[in-house]
Design a protein around this motif. Structure first.
Motif, PDB file in Angstrom:
ATOM      1  N   ASP A 179       0.827  -1.201   0.000  1.00  0.00           N
ATOM      2  CA  ASP A 179       0.000   0.000   0.000  1.00  0.00           C
ATOM      3  C   ASP A 179       0.866   1.258   0.000  1.00  0.00           C
ATOM      4  O   ASP A 179       0.473   2.293  -0.524  1.00  0.00           O
ATOM      5  N   SER A 180       2.017   1.158   0.632  1.00  0.00           N
ATOM      6  CA  SER A 180       2.923   2.312   0.709  1.00  0.00           C
ATOM      7  C   SER A 180       4.355   1.823   0.868  1.00  0.00           C
ATOM      8  O   SER A 180       4.600   0.726   1.382  1.00  0.00           O
ATOM      9  N   HIS A 181       5.284   2.631   0.411  1.00  0.00           N
ATOM     10  CA  HIS A 181       6.700   2.320   0.609  1.00  0.00           C
ATOM     11  C   HIS A 181       7.507   3.610   0.541  1.00  0.00           C
ATOM     12  O   HIS A 181       7.237   4.479  -0.290  1.00  0.00           O
ATOM     13  N   ASP A 182       8.467   3.733   1.446  1.00  0.00           N
ATOM     14  CA  ASP A 182       9.354   4.897   1.505  1.00  0.00           C
ATOM     15  C   ASP A 182      10.776   4.408   1.715  1.00  0.00           C
ATOM     16  O   ASP A 182      11.035   3.599   2.630  1.00  0.00           O
ATOM     17  N   LEU A 183      11.668   4.892   0.909  1.00  0.00           N
ATOM     18  CA  LEU A 183      13.081   4.532   1.039  1.00  0.00           C
ATOM     19  C   LEU A 183      13.686   5.293   2.211  1.00  0.00           C
ATOM     20  O   LEU A 183      13.662   6.526   2.246  1.00  0.00           O
ATOM     21  N   LEU A 184      14.209   4.548   3.200  1.00  0.00           N
ATOM     22  CA  LEU A 184      14.767   5.172   4.402  1.00  0.00           C
ATOM     23  C   LEU A 184      16.275   5.353   4.313  1.00  0.00           C
ATOM     24  O   LEU A 184      16.792   6.444   4.566  1.00  0.00           O
ATOM     25  N   THR A 185      16.966   4.268   3.993  1.00  0.00           N
ATOM     26  CA  THR A 185      18.438   4.342   3.952  1.00  0.00           C
ATOM     27  C   THR A 185      18.973   3.574   2.759  1.00  0.00           C
ATOM     28  O   THR A 185      18.350   2.616   2.283  1.00  0.00           O
ATOM     29  N   VAL A 186      20.169   3.998   2.299  1.00  0.00           N
ATOM     30  CA  VAL A 186      20.905   3.301   1.238  1.00  0.00           C
ATOM     31  C   VAL A 186      22.349   3.202   1.691  1.00  0.00           C
ATOM     32  O   VAL A 186      22.956   4.195   2.113  1.00  0.00           O
ATOM     33  N   ALA A 187      22.906   1.994   1.627  1.00  0.00           N
ATOM     34  CA  ALA A 187      24.293   1.795   2.045  1.00  0.00           C
ATOM     35  C   ALA A 187      24.948   0.763   1.141  1.00  0.00           C
ATOM     36  O   ALA A 187      24.274  -0.126   0.611  1.00  0.00           O
ATOM     37  N   THR A 188      26.267   0.900   0.970  1.00  0.00           N
ATOM     38  CA  THR A 188      26.998  -0.092   0.181  1.00  0.00           C
ATOM     39  C   THR A 188      27.365  -1.273   1.054  1.00  0.00           C
ATOM     40  O   THR A 188      27.480  -1.157   2.283  1.00  0.00           O
ATOM     41  N   ALA A 189      27.516  -2.438   0.416  1.00  0.00           N
ATOM     42  CA  ALA A 189      27.883  -3.664   1.124  1.00  0.00           C
ATOM     43  C   ALA A 189      28.839  -4.458   0.250  1.00  0.00           C
ATOM     44  O   ALA A 189      28.948  -4.241  -0.968  1.00  0.00           O
ATOM     45  N   ARG A 190      29.520  -5.404   0.885  1.00  0.00           N
ATOM     46  CA  ARG A 190      30.469  -6.265   0.190  1.00  0.00           C
ATOM     47  C   ARG A 190      31.492  -5.454  -0.614  1.00  0.00           C
ATOM     48  O   ARG A 190      31.718  -5.677  -1.802  1.00  0.00           O
ATOM     49  N   GLN A 191      32.051  -4.458   0.103  1.00  0.00           N
ATOM     50  CA  GLN A 191      33.101  -3.615  -0.462  1.00  0.00           C
ATOM     51  C   GLN A 191      32.668  -2.941  -1.757  1.00  0.00           C
ATOM     52  O   GLN A 191      33.423  -2.844  -2.734  1.00  0.00           O
ATOM     53  N   GLY A 192      31.419  -2.494  -1.765  1.00  0.00           N
ATOM     54  CA  GLY A 192      30.895  -1.744  -2.893  1.00  0.00           C
ATOM     55  C   GLY A 192      30.279  -2.590  -3.971  1.00  0.00           C
ATOM     56  O   GLY A 192      29.811  -2.045  -4.986  1.00  0.00           O
ATOM     57  N   ALA A 193      30.219  -3.907  -3.775  1.00  0.00           N
ATOM     58  CA  ALA A 193      29.658  -4.780  -4.813  1.00  0.00           C
ATOM     59  C   ALA A 193      28.147  -4.922  -4.714  1.00  0.00           C
ATOM     60  O   ALA A 193      27.529  -5.528  -5.598  1.00  0.00           O
ATOM     61  N   ALA A 194      27.547  -4.377  -3.661  1.00  0.00           N
ATOM     62  CA  ALA A 194      26.097  -4.502  -3.479  1.00  0.00           C
ATOM     63  C   ALA A 194      25.570  -3.280  -2.745  1.00  0.00           C
ATOM     64  O   ALA A 194      26.329  -2.501  -2.151  1.00  0.00           O
ATOM     65  N   LEU A 195      24.259  -3.120  -2.786  1.00  0.00           N
ATOM     66  CA  LEU A 195      23.579  -2.037  -2.086  1.00  0.00           C
ATOM     67  C   LEU A 195      22.594  -2.625  -1.085  1.00  0.00           C
ATOM     68  O   LEU A 195      21.873  -3.568  -1.404  1.00  0.00           O
ATOM     69  N   ASP A 196      22.587  -2.078   0.131  1.00  0.00           N
ATOM     70  CA  ASP A 196      21.577  -2.422   1.136  1.00  0.00           C
ATOM     71  C   ASP A 196      20.551  -1.297   1.166  1.00  0.00           C
ATOM     72  O   ASP A 196      20.860  -0.165   1.556  1.00  0.00           O
ATOM     73  N   LEU A 197      19.308  -1.614   0.778  1.00  0.00           N
ATOM     74  CA  LEU A 197      18.221  -0.638   0.713  1.00  0.00           C
ATOM     75  C   LEU A 197      17.206  -0.954   1.806  1.00  0.00           C
ATOM     76  O   LEU A 197      16.751  -2.100   1.924  1.00  0.00           O
ATOM     77  N   THR A 198      16.865   0.034   2.610  1.00  0.00           N
ATOM     78  CA  THR A 198      15.884  -0.146   3.687  1.00  0.00           C
ATOM     79  C   THR A 198      14.649   0.686   3.377  1.00  0.00           C
ATOM     80  O   THR A 198      14.737   1.905   3.206  1.00  0.00           O
ATOM     81  N   TYR A 199      13.478  -0.001   3.298  1.00  0.00           N
ATOM     82  CA  TYR A 199      12.208   0.656   2.999  1.00  0.00           C
ATOM     83  C   TYR A 199      11.260   0.527   4.202  1.00  0.00           C
ATOM     84  O   TYR A 199      11.225  -0.520   4.857  1.00  0.00           O
ATOM     85  N   ALA A 200      10.509   1.581   4.465  1.00  0.00           N
ATOM     86  CA  ALA A 200       9.365   1.501   5.387  1.00  0.00           C
ATOM     87  C   ALA A 200       8.154   1.189   4.529  1.00  0.00           C
ATOM     88  O   ALA A 200       7.794   1.978   3.640  1.00  0.00           O
ATOM     89  N   VAL A 201       7.525   0.045   4.758  1.00  0.00           N
ATOM     90  CA  VAL A 201       6.461  -0.400   3.864  1.00  0.00           C
ATOM     91  C   VAL A 201       5.200  -0.747   4.646  1.00  0.00           C
ATOM     92  O   VAL A 201       5.239  -1.067   5.835  1.00  0.00           O
ATOM     93  N   GLY A 202       4.084  -0.679   3.935  1.00  0.00           N
ATOM     94  CA  GLY A 202       2.803  -1.126   4.465  1.00  0.00           C
ATOM     95  C   GLY A 202       2.208  -2.133   3.498  1.00  0.00           C
ATOM     96  O   GLY A 202       2.023  -1.832   2.312  1.00  0.00           O
ATOM     97  N   LEU A 203       1.970  -3.340   3.982  1.00  0.00           N
ATOM     98  CA  LEU A 203       1.452  -4.403   3.119  1.00  0.00           C
ATOM     99  C   LEU A 203      -0.039  -4.214   2.857  1.00  0.00           C
ATOM    100  O   LEU A 203      -0.773  -3.665   3.685  1.00  0.00           O
ATOM    101  N   LYS A 204      -0.490  -4.688   1.712  1.00  0.00           N
ATOM    102  CA  LYS A 204      -1.913  -4.736   1.454  1.00  0.00           C
ATOM    103  C   LYS A 204      -2.560  -5.787   2.358  1.00  0.00           C
ATOM    104  O   LYS A 204      -1.868  -6.720   2.803  1.00  0.00           O
ATOM    105  N   PRO A 205      -3.865  -5.660   2.666  1.00  0.00           N
ATOM    106  CA  PRO A 205      -4.508  -6.564   3.635  1.00  0.00           C
ATOM    107  C   PRO A 205      -4.336  -8.043   3.344  1.00  0.00           C
ATOM    108  O   PRO A 205      -4.231  -8.854   4.250  1.00  0.00           O
TER     109      PRO A 205
END
Length: 230
Positions: A179-205
Motif C-alpha cells: 500500500d505504501s513504501h518509503d526509502l529510508l536508507t541506502v548503504a553499500t555492502a560487500r566492499q561496494g559490490a552490493a547495495l543495502d536498501l531499507t524501505y518503510a512499507v505497508g502491506l496490502k490486507p
C-alpha cells in the motif's frame, strides 16, 4: 379471596380476584415487553443482560402490586415509602440507559396497577422506537477491521547487486504487494559490490511478509531480503 384482597386494597370491593390476577398478568406481559426492548437495544451478551432483563420483568409486576396495595390511601402510601426507604441497593449502574429502563418498568407497573393500562400500551411503542433509533445512531459508522485483514507495516531490507536499478526492479512488486513504501536508507555492502536498501512499507490486507519476501527473492540481482515488523 375478595375479602383477602379487601384487607390490603381499599378498592377491593370493585376489584374481584379475577381482575386483580388479570392486572398481574398484564404487568408481567408488559414487563416482558420492556425487557425485550432493553435486550434488543443494548450491546451486552445474553448472559450479561439476563440479570437486568429479569429485574425489569419482576419490577413491573411488583410495582403493580404496590400500586394496588396503596390504592387511594395516602397514609398507606407514606407507610410504604418509609418501609421501602430502608432498602439499600449497593449495585452501581454502569450504563445510564439501564436506569431509564428501570424507570420505564416502574411507570409501566404503576400504570397497570392504577388501571391506566392504555398509558402503558401507548408509551411502550414510543419508548421502543426511540431506544432503537438511539441504539442505531450510537453504533460506529465504520465497522472495525477484522484482525486477519489488518494492514501489516514494517521495514524491508533488500540487498541488491550493484547493477540493479531499484526503481525498475521493484516497481511491479511494490505496486502489487504494498500500500505504501518509503526509502529510508541506502548503504553499500560487500566492499561496494552490493547495495543495502531499507524501505518503510505497508502491506496490502491480503499480503503476508512471507509472500512478499519470497517474491522479492525471485527478482534477478537480489542477494538477500529481510523483513522486520514494527
Amino acid at each position: 379471596m375478595t375479602e383477602f384482597f379487601a384487607a390490603f386494597v381499599p378498592t377491593a370491593a370493585e376489584l374481584p380476584t379475577a381482575k386483580v390476577a388479570a392486572r398481574f398478568v398484564q404487568a408481567g406481559c408488559l414487563g416482558v415487553a420492556v425487557a425485550v426492548v432493553y435486550y434488543l437495544t443494548q450491546r451486552k451478551s445474553r448472559t450479561e443482560a439476563a440479570p437486568m432483563v429479569a429485574t425489569l420483568v419482576l419490577l413491573c409486576v411488583l410495582i403493580a402490586m404496590v400500586t394496588l396495595v396503596i390504592g387511594e390511601n395516602l397514609a398507606r402510601a407514606f407507610s410504604l415509602a418509609g418501609a421501602l426507604a430502608i432498602i439499600r441497593f449497593r449495585t452501581v449502574v454502569d450504563d445510564t440507559r439501564d436506569t431509564a429502563f428501570v424507570i420505564g418498568a416502574v411507570v409501566t407497573g404503576m400504570a397497570v396497577g392504577a388501571d391506566a393500562i392504555g398509558v402503558a400500551l401507548a408509551g411502550l411503542p414510543v419508548v421502543g422506537i426511540t431506544a432503537w433509533g438511539l441504539s442505531v445512531w450510537s453504533r460506529p459508522s465504520v465497522a472495525p477491521v477484522a484482525s486477519s485483514e489488518k494492514r501489516a507495516t514494517g521495514s524491508l531490507v533488500v540487498r541488491a547487486g550493484i547493477g540493479v536499478v531499484p526503481e525498475k526492479a521493484f516497481a511491479g512488486l511494490f505496486a502489487q504487494y504494498l500500500d505504501s513504501h518509503d526509502l529510508l536508507t541506502v548503504a553499500t555492502a560487500r566492499q561496494g559490490a552490493a547495495l543495502d536498501l531499507t524501505y518503510a512499507v505497508g502491506l496490502k490486507p491480503s499480503v503476508t511478509p512471507v509472500s512478499l519476501v519470497a517474491e522479492m527473492n525471485r527478482v534477478e540481482g537480489i542477494q538477500g531480503v529481510e523483513w522486520k515488523s514494527n
